[in-house]
Design a protein around this motif. Structure first.
Motif, short mmCIF file in Angstrom:
data_model
loop_
_atom_site.label_atom_id
_atom_site.label_comp_id
_atom_site.label_asym_id
_atom_site.label_seq_id
_atom_site.Cartn_x
_atom_site.Cartn_y
_atom_site.Cartn_z
N ARG A 16 -2.32 30.95 17.81
CA ARG A 16 -2.01 32.37 17.64
C ARG A 16 -1.25 32.83 18.87
N ALA A 32 -7.53 30.89 20.41
CA ALA A 32 -6.24 31.03 19.74
C ALA A 32 -5.97 29.88 18.77
N SER A 73 -10.64 34.95 11.11
CA SER A 73 -9.63 35.40 12.07
C SER A 73 -10.33 36.15 13.19
N LEU A 74 -9.64 36.28 14.33
CA LEU A 74 -10.21 37.03 15.45
C LEU A 74 -10.37 38.50 15.09
N GLU A 75 -9.44 39.03 14.32
CA GLU A 75 -9.54 40.43 13.90
C GLU A 75 -10.79 40.65 13.05
N GLN A 119 -13.46 38.74 13.09
CA GLN A 119 -14.63 38.46 13.91
C GLN A 119 -15.05 39.66 14.74
N MET A 120 -14.08 40.35 15.36
CA MET A 120 -14.46 41.40 16.30
C MET A 120 -15.11 42.60 15.62
N TYR A 157 -7.50 46.17 17.12
CA TYR A 157 -7.77 44.76 16.78
C TYR A 157 -6.66 43.86 17.31
N THR A 158 -5.42 44.30 17.17
CA THR A 158 -4.29 43.49 17.62
C THR A 158 -4.33 43.26 19.13
N THR A 180 -7.19 40.91 20.07
CA THR A 180 -6.81 39.57 19.62
C THR A 180 -5.76 38.97 20.56
N GLU A 207 -7.59 37.85 23.78
CA GLU A 207 -8.43 36.68 23.56
C GLU A 207 -7.59 35.43 23.29
N SER A 208 -6.44 35.61 22.64
CA SER A 208 -5.57 34.47 22.35
C SER A 208 -4.88 33.95 23.61
#
Length: 398
Positions: free
Chosen positions: A83, A147, A160-162, A164-165, A214-215, A218, A221-222
């Motif tokens: 990602r 990522a 996806s990370l979005e 997950q959070m 969220y973006t 993400t 974190e990526s």
């Protein structure tokens, strides 16, 4: 009058005027904004900025073309798709959000509370602690190299990370927030309104949205990339990076007898699958059904995501419930026999790689030596000393 005195007075006067104008200019905008620096325009280490203001991942594994879909593969194996493509400003905004307890309902818990960079982006607890001291049932996974991951949470319920959070953000036991309250909080912090405008310049209005939050998180974190351990240096051809005992441990790790690499597949050191291991629950707690619940599949009862072993030395205790305090105890579990820790009256479909390798004490010690070569915190992000909300970021679990 002496010409030097005239010049000196002129310089002093101009300095005074510039200083005064600077103070007046600060008053034009909300002065709270100037407590937080402008967002970084450069990509974090491990990324290269392209002409579209996107940070693109750069590492030596990109030189390899073989994807390790089956088996243990070789040392020069490509990584899964990453990602990337976020702007430097989005990554830096996400860094502020990650450490800011303003994201929780009462301003006491941040993402970094359970994902502390000083503890391998975990929290050093067998079971993490949420809102008002509520003890959760599982440990906090590390965030290094997320990522590259396809499954999130121990039971793999997020893709996806979005996705997950949203779990910890809106869980009553964790950060206890709601989407509406989160938006109301951030939209009432002038610092964040300015920073979001900077990170998302093409938006239609100046209202912070959930998608932007969220973006940004993400994006940060990526950026947590760990691919320059001593193992990586060895894999790329510098054989002096590992000593004799560590190389012995690598050979045990990749051997057909131990089969560690079948699930913890290099270079990510996970195959990103769910595995049923029969791990015991601590303190007589009932069996955690794991992936059985989100997948509605009895064959996955007691199954959990195979975690990456990157920086594993930093993230004790180990397993989903922090069963083992040391790496030595953890590798011992795998050699003690298939299903030896399954609770009575439970029939679990133990993963077929979990059998009886009968590794010697020396082989187990060498495994631990090797696992410690996977440590790399070269690209550790900077923890912000001041947050846009004005709250303190010293709220990590202990």
């Amino acid at each position: 009058m002496d010409i030097k005195k005239i010049v000196l007075r002129g310089v002093i006067f101009m300095t005074f005027v510039c200083t005064l104008w600077g103070l007046v200019s600060l008053g034009i905008k909300d002065s709270a904004y100037y407590k937080v620096p402008q967002l970084n325009c450069d990509c974090p280490p491990g990324f290269k900025l392209n002409e579209n203001n996107e940070c693109i991942a750069q590492n030596l594994y990109m030189a390899y073309t073989t994807e390790n879909d089956h088996g243990v593969g070789g040392l020069k194996t490509a990584l899964p798709k990453v990602r990337d493509g976020f702007s430097p400003q989005q990554i830096d905004l996400g860094r502020y959000l990650f450490f800011d307890p303003a994201l929780s309902k009462d301003g006491t818990i941040s993402c970094a509370t359970c994902h502390d960079p000083e503890k391998g982006f975990s929290d050093g607890l067998a079971a993490s602690v949420g809102m008002n001291g509520y003890q959760l049932t599982r440990s906090a996974p590390s965030l290094w190299n997320v990522a590259y991951l396809k499954l999130f949470f121990w039971d793999g319920r997020a893709k996806s990370l979005e996705e997950q959070m949203k779990g910890p953000l809106f869980s009553k036991e964790e950060m206890n927030n709601t989407p509406d309250n989160l938006l109301n909080t951030l939209n009432n912090i002038d610092n964040y309104k300015v920073l979001f405008e900077e990170a998302f310049p093409n938006r239609n209005n100046n209202t912070i949205t959930l998608e932007e939050i969220y973006t940004a998180i993400t994006a940060f974190e990526s950026s947590l990339i760990s691919l320059n351990s001593r193992y990586d240096q060895y894999a790329h051809g510098y054989h002096k990076a590992l000593n004799e005992k560590e190389i012995e441990g690598l050979n045990v790790f990749r051997s057909f007898v131990a089969r560690c690499a079948e699930c913890h597949t290099p270079p990510l050191f996970t195959n990103q699958q769910i595995a049923v291991l029969g791990v015991p629950e601590p303190d007589g707690k009932p069996l955690d059904p794991g992936a059985e619940i989100p997948y509605n599949d009895k064959t996955m009862r007691g199954g959990f995501k195979v975690p990456s072993l990157r920086n594993i030395e930093k993230t004790a205790p180990y397993m989903h419930a922090g069963n083992f305090n040391t790496l030595r105890e953890t590798v011992q579990f795998y050699t003690d026999g298939r299903g030896h820790a399954v609770p009575e009256n439970e029939e679990l479909r133990i993963h077929w790689h979990i059998w009886e390798p009968e590794l010697s004490d020396d082989e187990l010690d060498r495994l631990v030596d090797f696992l410690k070569t996977l440590t790399d915190e070269t690209f550790m992000p900077e923890v912000p000393t001041e947050l846009p909300s004005g709250l303190s970021n010293t709220n990590h679990n202990s």
